[in-house]
Enzyme design. Structure first.
Site, PDB file in Angstrom:
ATOM      1  CG  HIS A  36      -1.637  -1.060   1.458  1.00 24.43           C
ATOM      2  ND1 HIS A  36      -1.741  -2.020   2.221  1.00 24.43           N
ATOM      3  CD2 HIS A  36      -2.981  -1.335   0.743  1.00 24.43           C
ATOM      4  CE1 HIS A  36      -2.724  -2.816   2.286  1.00 24.43           C
ATOM      5  NE2 HIS A  36      -3.455  -2.688   1.189  1.00 24.43           N
ATOM      6  CB  SER A 184      -1.398 -10.053   0.708  1.00 27.20           C
ATOM      7  OG  SER A 184      -2.883 -10.200   1.449  1.00 27.20           O
TER       8      SER A 184
HETATM    9  P1  AMP Z   1      -6.450  -3.709  -0.327  1.00 25.86           P
HETATM   10  O1  AMP Z   1      -6.285  -3.014   0.894  1.00 25.86           O
HETATM   11  O2  AMP Z   1      -5.999  -5.084  -0.319  1.00 25.86           O
HETATM   12  O3  AMP Z   1      -7.866  -3.606  -1.065  1.00 25.86           O
HETATM   13  O4  AMP Z   1      -5.455  -3.054  -1.490  1.00 25.86           O
HETATM   14  C1  AMP Z   1      -5.646  -1.840  -1.728  1.00 25.86           C
HETATM   15  C2  AMP Z   1      -4.871  -1.338  -3.044  1.00 25.86           C
HETATM   16  O5  AMP Z   1      -3.297  -1.664  -2.632  1.00 25.86           O
HETATM   17  C3  AMP Z   1      -5.077  -2.182  -4.141  1.00 25.86           C
HETATM   18  O6  AMP Z   1      -4.921  -1.309  -5.385  1.00 25.86           O
HETATM   19  C4  AMP Z   1      -3.977  -3.361  -4.207  1.00 25.86           C
HETATM   20  O7  AMP Z   1      -4.031  -3.861  -5.363  1.00 25.86           O
HETATM   21  C5  AMP Z   1      -2.725  -2.638  -3.676  1.00 25.86           C
HETATM   22  N1  AMP Z   1      -2.103  -3.625  -3.104  1.00 25.86           N
HETATM   23  C6  AMP Z   1      -1.996  -4.533  -2.273  1.00 25.86           C
HETATM   24  N2  AMP Z   1      -1.161  -5.352  -1.861  1.00 25.86           N
HETATM   25  C7  AMP Z   1      -0.146  -4.748  -2.904  1.00 25.86           C
HETATM   26  C8  AMP Z   1       1.302  -5.391  -3.015  1.00 25.86           C
HETATM   27  N3  AMP Z   1       1.904  -6.239  -2.633  1.00 25.86           N
HETATM   28  N4  AMP Z   1       1.951  -4.653  -4.017  1.00 25.86           N
HETATM   29  C9  AMP Z   1       1.418  -3.577  -4.619  1.00 25.86           C
HETATM   30  N5  AMP Z   1       0.266  -3.238  -4.480  1.00 25.86           N
HETATM   31  C10 AMP Z   1      -0.576  -3.831  -3.642  1.00 25.86           C
END
Ligand code: AMP
Length: 279
Positions: A36, A184
């Site tokens: 993030h 993640s």
């Molecule tokens: P989330 O909180 O999981 O909904 O993710 C929010 C944003 O962060 C989304 O655009 C995801 O694709 C991005 N994101 C999550 N994990 C990663 C990562 N390891 N590398 C790059 N972007 C990420």
């Protein structure tokens, strides 16, 4: 950095910010990690004002246990955000985002009948609901999404076209742990042993890419699934190699499209996804 919880407060702030330049927006569900933060840093480099939203969106979960167990860590998220240079954190509650149930049904055609769309029915409809609402609230000039959720990124681009929203969608690279495991929020739910074993996902994708010249597409798919499933901690839900625009299965390596291999696998009860470009 300001924390706001209501749309009204946010829009009051943004009315002023807009006079000074562009607004960059990074939607998240919190439990922030370096993945993030990389999106946020890119947004900070490209815009005068950066808004990060933290909202665990109920409409994109097709499994209520997954929604309940999703990590919520607002205090530590705010500490991390202080280090990024973002100006505004928008952390609304569910009623603020959904004063009424959202009954909109999106149609993303073939883009949503494969991979995540096929295995998580309704997921992308929920993603489109929340992201379109957030875009409408924030009205950003640019919004940043991770390539880790490749299909989501493709669907958001399609949604922006369908709804004629004027926002630039910026794709950001996958950030990984030292072991190669894609970062993640769900990794926090893994035991140390599971976490070590989960790094096999990326290692297998890398090996498959290296050996591409020696195997057909279908041999590669079979081999990847076998290699991952051989690990007692992992269980593949799908592995597909698709073109990176229409997300349709690729049959031959010599097809013209750019090809991406996408995997979803369970490590215990935790569902992990990852992907790799094959060219
Ligand atoms: P989330 O909180 O999981 O909904 O993710 C929010 C944003 O962060 C989304 O655009 C995801 O694709 C991005 N994101 C999550 N994990 C990663 C990562 N390891 N590398 C790059 N972007 C990420």
């Amino acid at each position: 950095m300001l924390l706001v919880k209501t749309i009204k407060e946010l829009q009051n702030l943004l009315n002023d910010s807009r006079k000074f330049g562009t607004i960059g927006f990074v939607p998240t569900m919190g439990a922030l990690h370096k993945g993030h933060l990389s999106l946020i840093k890119q947004a900070v480099l490209g815009n005068e004002t950066v808004v990060v939203s933290i909202f665990v969106n109920p409409t994109q979960f097709n499994n209520s246990t997954d929604l309940e167990e999703y990590p919520r860590t607002l205090e530590s998220d705010l500490e991390l955000l202080e280090t990024t240079g973002c100006q505004i954190v928008f952390a609304p509650n569910t009623k603020e985002v959904y004063p009424e149930p959202d009954i909109r049904k999106f149609n993303f055609g073939k883009l949503e009948t494969v991979m995540e769309g096929k295995h998580r029915p309704g997921h992308f409809n929920g993603v489109a609901q929340v992201v379109s609402k957030l875009f409408d609230i924030v009205k950003p000039d640019r919004a940043y999404f991770g390539l880790k959720d490749f299909q989501q990124l493709t669907i958001i681009k399609e949604m922006v076209l369908q709804l004629k929203i004027t926002v630039e969608i910026v794709a950001c690279p996958i950030i990984r742990e030292k072991s190669g495991l894609a970062m993640s929020s769900r990794n926090e739910l893994l035991t140390d042993e599971q976490r070590k074993n989960a790094s096999l996902l990326h290692k297998t994708l890398l090996t498959a890419k290296e050996q591409k010249g020696q195997k057909t597409v279908s041999e590669t798919i079979t081999r990847v699934i076998e290699m991952i499933n051989r690990n007692p901690f992992l269980n593949v839900e799908y592995f597909e190699i698709v073109d990176d625009e229409q997300l349709q299965p690729v049959k031959n390596w010599n097809e013209k499209s750019s090809k991406i291999g996408c995997v979803a696998a369970f490590c215990g009860d935790v569902r992990l996804i990852d992907n790799i470009y094959f060219n």
